[in-house]
Design an enzyme around this catalytic site. Structure first.
Site, mmCIF file in Angstrom:
data_model
loop_
_atom_site.group_PDB
_atom_site.id
_atom_site.type_symbol
_atom_site.label_atom_id
_atom_site.label_comp_id
_atom_site.label_asym_id
_atom_site.label_seq_id
_atom_site.Cartn_x
_atom_site.Cartn_y
_atom_site.Cartn_z
ATOM 1 N N ASN A 104 44.353 33.093 48.395
ATOM 2 C CA ASN A 104 43.638 34.106 47.624
ATOM 3 C C ASN A 104 43.429 33.644 46.189
ATOM 4 O OD1 ASN A 104 43.344 36.111 49.533
ATOM 5 N ND2 ASN A 104 45.241 37.180 48.960
ATOM 6 N N LYS A 186 34.987 36.535 48.342
ATOM 7 C CA LYS A 186 36.308 37.069 48.745
ATOM 8 C C LYS A 186 37.036 37.605 47.505
ATOM 9 C CE LYS A 186 40.192 37.110 51.541
ATOM 10 N NZ LYS A 186 41.282 36.245 51.821
HETATM 11 O O1 PAF Z 1 44.923 40.637 50.228
HETATM 12 C C1 PAF Z 1 44.675 41.335 51.239
HETATM 13 O O2 PAF Z 1 45.453 42.173 51.658
HETATM 14 C C2 PAF Z 1 43.378 41.106 51.994
HETATM 15 O O3 PAF Z 1 42.741 39.959 51.471
HETATM 16 C C3 PAF Z 1 42.394 42.281 52.019
HETATM 17 C C4 PAF Z 1 41.002 41.784 52.324
HETATM 18 C C5 PAF Z 1 42.357 43.076 50.746
HETATM 19 C C6 PAF Z 1 42.730 43.170 53.195
HETATM 20 O O4 PAF Z 1 43.963 43.804 53.111
#
Ligand code: PAF
Length: 314
Positions: A104, A186
């Site tokens: 992420n 994302k």
């Molecule tokens: O970080 C997360 O939990 C996920 O990337 C998302 C898309 C917000 C779904 O829970």
């Protein structure tokens, strides 16, 4: 295809190592904690999905000296541990190793570069969602697709090293020439959902259902998209940041997002690498006051709950 090393024994690391191992890929899961590595090696991992559960035997090691040479290193640690993890796995890498991050947020590439300035790097995103149960088994929310592409001097063939490995395990993986639009799309979703669902203590679906939460999330989505544009990232003509966030909220309505899970468990969150990185990239043309405020609020919440000293956040 040589050896694949997955770094980080969290839900995503365990899940991917197990899926690759099941498909006969030469894969090692690297866990820096020797006792936990031994336990995982001896007991394997349990994957739990809608239709039941299965047990998968895994090769798990703690000593990176014994792991290499790695053809592909995939970092699956929390964003704040990327630099530490890259340093830890370094002994298993060669000049030809492809380093992959599907983590992420922003800043992971810079973290790897600080450790291996000449690393062959590929990056992307995955929509697979999983969390770790208290007994160490993996609850699979969804096995989604992965999109990956080369960074700087890396080539499409380098990105294909990851996609071929993923596809061996039946995981959908698309290779794109430029992964940045995908990474920012994302990021829009994570920046709009994670801090709001996390601070409100609500599942993702509530972010789009509860009016005042949704107004804030939609404003954050627009803010992040404007910073992306100022960074010359083309999010794509058909991309509507607000609609993209609404769609993920609906598709993952009952999920408790990763930031909420981290806060509840007293772990550090990835806020600095999501909204915090957007705020750092703000400019007079594209300011990010909401990302800045949400970063401050989540950091305050972390300080109240924090208990974890685990460098991998696992
Ligand atoms: O970080 C997360 O939990 C996920 O990337 C998302 C898309 C917000 C779904 O829970």
């Amino acid at each position: 295809m040589g050896r694949t090393v997955i770094v980080g024994p969290g839900a995503m690391g365990r899940l991917h190592a197990a899926l690759l191992a099941k498909a006969g890929v030469d894969v090692v899961l690297l866990d820096y904690r020797p006792e936990r590595a031994k336990d995982l090696r001896e007991r394997g991992v349990v994957l739990r999905h809608a239709s039941g559960e299965e047990h998968v035997a895994l090769s798990v090691m703690a000593n990176p000296e014994e792991v290499g040479p790695a053809d592909l290193v995939v970092l699956m640690v929390k964003a704040y541990s990327t630099e530490w993890a890259a340093r830890h796995v370094l002994a298993a890498a060669t000049d030809e190793t492809v380093w992959a991050t599907l983590q992420n947020g922003l800043g992971n590439i810079e973290s790897i570069r600080r450790v291996v300035p000449s690393a062959v790097l590929v990056a992307g995103v995955t929509t697979t969602g999983a969390n770790l149960a208290a007994d160490g088994s993996v609850n699979i929310a969804a096995v989604g697709g992965t999109i990956v592409g080369p960074i700087e001097t890396a080539s499409l063939a380098d990105a294909q090293r990851l996609s071929v490995t993923w596809q061996q395990a039946g995981l959908a993986c698309e290779v794109v020439p430029d992964p940045w639009p995908t990474i920012w799309r994302k990021l829009v979703v994570n920046a709009a959902i994670n801090p709001i669902a996390g601070l409100a203590g609500r599942p993702n679906g509530d972010v789009v259902e509860v009016d005042h939460l949704w107004r804030l999330a939609a404003a954050v989505a627009r803010e992040v998209a404007s910073v992306a544009r100022a960074e010359a990232v083309d999010l794509g003509a058909g991309f509507d940041p607000v609609e993209a966030v609404a769609e993920v909220c609906r598709l993952t309505a009952t999920n408790r997002c990763s930031l909420l899970q981290d806060l509840v468990a007293g772990r550090r969150t990835e806020i600095d690498y999501i909204n915090g990185e957007v705020a750092k990239r703000a400019s007079p043309e594209a300011s990010a006051p909401l990302c800045e405020a949400l970063t401050t609020l989540v950091e305050a919440a972390e300080a109240q709950h924090s208990s974890s000293a685990d460098p991998e956040g696992n």
